[in-house]
Each structure stands twice: as structure tokens, then as C-alpha cells.
Design a protein around this motif. Structure first.
Motif, PDB file in Angstrom:
ATOM      1  N   ALA A 158     -16.313 -14.800  13.598  1.00  0.00           N
ATOM      2  CA  ALA A 158     -16.934 -14.449  14.871  1.00  0.00           C
ATOM      3  C   ALA A 158     -17.111 -15.694  15.738  1.00  0.00           C
ATOM      4  O   ALA A 158     -16.853 -15.670  16.950  1.00  0.00           O
ATOM      5  N   GLY A 159     -17.548 -16.782  15.111  1.00  0.00           N
ATOM      6  CA  GLY A 159     -17.744 -18.015  15.856  1.00  0.00           C
ATOM      7  C   GLY A 159     -16.460 -18.540  16.472  1.00  0.00           C
ATOM      8  O   GLY A 159     -16.462 -19.066  17.587  1.00  0.00           O
ATOM      9  N   THR A 160     -15.359 -18.365  15.752  1.00  0.00           N
ATOM     10  CA  THR A 160     -14.062 -18.806  16.268  1.00  0.00           C
ATOM     11  C   THR A 160     -13.659 -18.006  17.498  1.00  0.00           C
ATOM     12  O   THR A 160     -13.132 -18.557  18.471  1.00  0.00           O
ATOM     13  N   PHE A 161     -13.922 -16.716  17.472  1.00  0.00           N
ATOM     14  CA  PHE A 161     -13.602 -15.881  18.625  1.00  0.00           C
ATOM     15  C   PHE A 161     -14.454 -16.247  19.839  1.00  0.00           C
ATOM     16  O   PHE A 161     -14.027 -16.108  20.975  1.00  0.00           O
ATOM     17  N   VAL A 162     -15.663 -16.733  19.584  1.00  0.00           N
ATOM     18  CA  VAL A 162     -16.574 -17.074  20.682  1.00  0.00           C
ATOM     19  C   VAL A 162     -16.257 -18.450  21.257  1.00  0.00           C
ATOM     20  O   VAL A 162     -16.103 -18.614  22.472  1.00  0.00           O
ATOM     21  N   VAL A 163     -16.162 -19.472  20.376  1.00  0.00           N
ATOM     22  CA  VAL A 163     -15.946 -20.842  20.866  1.00  0.00           C
ATOM     23  C   VAL A 163     -14.471 -21.186  20.989  1.00  0.00           C
ATOM     24  O   VAL A 163     -14.106 -22.185  21.607  1.00  0.00           O
ATOM     25  N   GLY A 164     -13.607 -20.380  20.365  1.00  0.00           N
ATOM     26  CA  GLY A 164     -12.175 -20.595  20.489  1.00  0.00           C
ATOM     27  C   GLY A 164     -11.602 -21.651  19.571  1.00  0.00           C
ATOM     28  O   GLY A 164     -10.448 -22.062  19.741  1.00  0.00           O
ATOM     29  N   ASN A 165     -12.379 -22.100  18.576  1.00  0.00           N
ATOM     30  CA  ASN A 165     -11.888 -23.154  17.683  1.00  0.00           C
ATOM     31  C   ASN A 165     -12.412 -22.907  16.275  1.00  0.00           C
ATOM     32  O   ASN A 165     -13.627 -22.950  16.032  1.00  0.00           O
ATOM     33  N   TYR A 166     -11.478 -22.693  15.342  1.00  0.00           N
ATOM     34  CA  TYR A 166     -11.852 -22.415  13.956  1.00  0.00           C
ATOM     35  C   TYR A 166     -12.549 -23.603  13.310  1.00  0.00           C
ATOM     36  O   TYR A 166     -13.530 -23.444  12.565  1.00  0.00           O
ATOM     37  N   TYR A 167     -12.088 -24.800  13.580  1.00  0.00           N
ATOM     38  CA  TYR A 167     -12.623 -25.992  12.930  1.00  0.00           C
ATOM     39  C   TYR A 167     -14.057 -26.268  13.366  1.00  0.00           C
ATOM     40  O   TYR A 167     -14.885 -26.704  12.559  1.00  0.00           O
ATOM     41  N   VAL A 168     -14.363 -26.026  14.628  1.00  0.00           N
ATOM     42  CA  VAL A 168     -15.734 -26.206  15.105  1.00  0.00           C
ATOM     43  C   VAL A 168     -16.671 -25.231  14.403  1.00  0.00           C
ATOM     44  O   VAL A 168     -17.758 -25.601  13.949  1.00  0.00           O
ATOM     45  N   SER A 169     -16.247 -23.979  14.273  1.00  0.00           N
ATOM     46  CA  SER A 169     -17.070 -22.965  13.602  1.00  0.00           C
ATOM     47  C   SER A 169     -17.289 -23.318  12.135  1.00  0.00           C
ATOM     48  O   SER A 169     -18.397 -23.179  11.609  1.00  0.00           O
ATOM     49  N   SER A 170     -16.237 -23.793  11.474  1.00  0.00           N
ATOM     50  CA  SER A 170     -16.350 -24.159  10.060  1.00  0.00           C
ATOM     51  C   SER A 170     -17.281 -25.350   9.880  1.00  0.00           C
ATOM     52  O   SER A 170     -18.101 -25.377   8.960  1.00  0.00           O
ATOM     53  N   LEU A 171     -17.150 -26.344  10.749  1.00  0.00           N
ATOM     54  CA  LEU A 171     -18.007 -27.533  10.654  1.00  0.00           C
ATOM     55  C   LEU A 171     -19.479 -27.180  10.853  1.00  0.00           C
ATOM     56  O   LEU A 171     -20.356 -27.815  10.251  1.00  0.00           O
ATOM     57  N   CYS A 172     -19.749 -26.164  11.666  1.00  0.00           N
ATOM     58  CA  CYS A 172     -21.136 -25.723  11.855  1.00  0.00           C
ATOM     59  C   CYS A 172     -21.715 -25.231  10.531  1.00  0.00           C
ATOM     60  O   CYS A 172     -22.854 -25.557  10.176  1.00  0.00           O
ATOM     61  N   LEU A 173     -20.929 -24.453   9.795  1.00  0.00           N
ATOM     62  CA  LEU A 173     -21.380 -23.971   8.490  1.00  0.00           C
ATOM     63  C   LEU A 173     -21.532 -25.119   7.503  1.00  0.00           C
ATOM     64  O   LEU A 173     -22.542 -25.211   6.795  1.00  0.00           O
ATOM     65  N   PHE A 174     -20.547 -25.999   7.461  1.00  0.00           N
ATOM     66  CA  PHE A 174     -20.591 -27.123   6.514  1.00  0.00           C
ATOM     67  C   PHE A 174     -21.822 -27.993   6.776  1.00  0.00           C
ATOM     68  O   PHE A 174     -22.482 -28.451   5.837  1.00  0.00           O
ATOM     69  N   PHE A 175     -22.118 -28.219   8.051  1.00  0.00           N
ATOM     70  CA  PHE A 175     -23.290 -29.026   8.403  1.00  0.00           C
ATOM     71  C   PHE A 175     -24.574 -28.297   8.025  1.00  0.00           C
ATOM     72  O   PHE A 175     -25.537 -28.926   7.549  1.00  0.00           O
ATOM     73  N   LEU A 176     -24.607 -26.988   8.231  1.00  0.00           N
ATOM     74  CA  LEU A 176     -25.797 -26.196   7.897  1.00  0.00           C
ATOM     75  C   LEU A 176     -26.079 -26.246   6.396  1.00  0.00           C
ATOM     76  O   LEU A 176     -27.241 -26.323   5.975  1.00  0.00           O
ATOM     77  N   LEU A 177     -25.032 -26.217   5.585  1.00  0.00           N
ATOM     78  CA  LEU A 177     -25.202 -26.313   4.132  1.00  0.00           C
ATOM     79  C   LEU A 177     -25.790 -27.669   3.749  1.00  0.00           C
ATOM     80  O   LEU A 177     -26.693 -27.757   2.906  1.00  0.00           O
ATOM     81  N   ILE A 178     -25.278 -28.723   4.365  1.00  0.00           N
ATOM     82  CA  ILE A 178     -25.803 -30.061   4.076  1.00  0.00           C
ATOM     83  C   ILE A 178     -27.261 -30.169   4.513  1.00  0.00           C
ATOM     84  O   ILE A 178     -28.110 -30.727   3.802  1.00  0.00           O
ATOM     85  N   LEU A 179     -27.571 -29.613   5.667  1.00  0.00           N
ATOM     86  CA  LEU A 179     -28.943 -29.644   6.177  1.00  0.00           C
ATOM     87  C   LEU A 179     -29.901 -28.929   5.227  1.00  0.00           C
ATOM     88  O   LEU A 179     -31.038 -29.375   5.014  1.00  0.00           O
ATOM     89  N   SER A 180     -29.435 -27.834   4.637  1.00  0.00           N
ATOM     90  CA  SER A 180     -30.293 -27.048   3.742  1.00  0.00           C
ATOM     91  C   SER A 180     -30.632 -27.808   2.462  1.00  0.00           C
ATOM     92  O   SER A 180     -31.627 -27.498   1.803  1.00  0.00           O
TER      93      SER A 180
END
Length: 230
Positions: A158-180
Motif C-alpha cells: 500500500a505504501g508503494t502505491f501511495v509514495v510511488g517507491n517500493y524501497y522507501v516503503s520497505s525502509l520505513c518498515l525496517f526503521f520501525l523494527l529497529i526503533l522498536s
């Protein structure tokens, strides 16, 4: 009864062949990643099993208190492995294929991609169980981790469809996991750590996953209908 019969016929004639077809196209795209991720997951479980921990050790994470714990690499790599496995395969499938399959409603096509995402999350979970000798100490915990992996991939789609970039959406998740890891405030991620297993019993975490899943599906549906992403 007539509507029920029509629905069953639609599933048999359209949905099942569509899922089989899309699974085949997905496998062609991810076959090398499938091999790599399979070896990675099996390797994590096997190494952890040397300490008699198995899946529990892989998904242990870190306790809620204390800053002297090492980075939970096993937990982190396991949670991102379904994302790395699927990649942008379903996004590309929708972009390149949905207009070709004209007799399939957009909603059904989207559901078929979400079903494949779930299969990927389930595959990684079952692979870990097999590598651990079919030992499942806490089925509820394992199911939550599988569900979290599924929702994560849906969120990225869903994030990729919104922001138009798969890598940006994936990095958001990866960063969220590290933050947790360093914060106990992201409770629905805490529940994926055996060290924070108490979070699993909070109904709110299951509700958050459901909201994220429904929200991701709704965003994908809107973008598919407008074709803004193509």
C-alpha cells in the motif's frame, strides 16, 4: 441460494485459476530469492537450535528493560525475510498484468496478491517449524508473527502505491523494527519478541494489525481503481 451458487462458481472459474496463475508468475520472479531466504531462515533456526532454543531463540528479541543487550539480528532478519522474499513482485504484477486480465474484477485481482503475501508469510513460518523439527512451543505466538509478516508486506504494498517507491516503503518498515528494539512504545511489534511475550495477550495489538491490514487493502483498492500508480 442462487447468489451462493454464483459466488461458488466465480471462485471456481475465476479466483482459483487466477491465484494459481499469479503464483506461477510470482515464482518465476522470486525463484532465486526463494532459495536465498530459505537458506537464511533454516540457517537462523539451526544455529539457534545449537543452544536448544530453535524458533524461540530466533524470535527472542530483547527484554523491555536494559540497554546492554546485543542487537537481535536473528529476530530482525527473520521479520524482514518475507519482505525480502516477495519484494515488489506483487506490485509489478498488478502494474503490468491487471489490464491484461480484463474479465477479472480489480478487487479479486488485488485479493489474489494479498493471498500470495499471506502464503509467503506462512511459508517462512512453516519453514522455521520444519527446520526446528516440527517443535511449536507457543502456536499463538507463532501465528501472531506470521500475521505480522503478512500485514507488513501488505503495508509495504500500500505504501508503494501511495509514495510511488517500493524501497522507501520497505525502509520505513525496517526503521520501525529497529526503533522498536530500543523503545517499548510500539507494542504491536513488541508482541513479535518472545522476550516481550506479555504484549501478545493485549487485544489492542491484534486490533492494530487488523486495522493496518484493512487500511492497506483499502489504499491499494483506491489506487488500482484510479490507476494513478501506472
Amino acid at each position: 441460494m442462487a447468489n451462493l451458487g454464483k459466488t461458488i462458481l466465480q471462485v471456481k472459474v475465476i479466483v482459483i485459476p487466477l491465484i494459481i496463475r499469479n503464483l506461477y508468475l510470482t515464482m518465476k520472479r522470486i525463484r532465486w530469492r526463494l532459495l536465498f531466504i530459505s537458506l537464511l531462515v533454516v540457517g537462523l533456526v539451526v544455529v539457534s537450535s545449537k543452544n536448544a532454543d530453535g524458533i524461540t531463540g530466533v524470535l527472542y528479541g530483547v527484554p523491555e528493560r536494559g540497554n546492554n543487550y546485543p542487537f537481535p539480528y536473528f529476530w530482525y532478519f527473520y521479520l524482514i525475510s518475507p519482505v525480502l522474499l516477495i519484494g515488489d513482485s506483487q506490485i509489478e504484477l498488478i502494474k503490468k498484468d491487471i489490464r491484461i486480465v480484463t474479465r477479472v474484477p480489480y478487487e479479486l485481482y488485488l485479493l489474489s496478491t494479498f493471498f500470495i503475501l499471506f502464503i509467503a508469510a506462512l511459508f517462512v513460518g512453516l519453514l522455521a517449524v520444519i527446520a526446528d523439527g516440527f517443535v511449536v512451543e507457543n502456536p499463538k505466538f507463532l501465528f501472531y508473527v506470521i500475521l505480522f509478516s503478512f500485514v507488513s508486506m501488505a503495508f509495504i504494498q500500500a505504501g508503494t502505491f501511495v509514495v510511488g517507491n517500493y524501497y522507501v516503503s520497505s525502509l520505513c518498515l525496517f526503521f520501525l523494527l529497529i526503533l522498536s528494539i530500543y523503545s517499548t512504545k510500539i507494542d504491536f511489534i513488541n508482541a513479535t519478541m518472545m522476550a516481550r511475550i506479555d504484549s501478545l495477550n493485549r487485544i489492542s495489538n491484534w486490533v492494530v494489525l487488523l486495522i493496518l491490514l484493512l487500511g492497506s487493502y483499502s489504499l491499494c483498492k483506491i489506487k488500482i481503481q484510479t490507476f494513478d500508480f501506472i
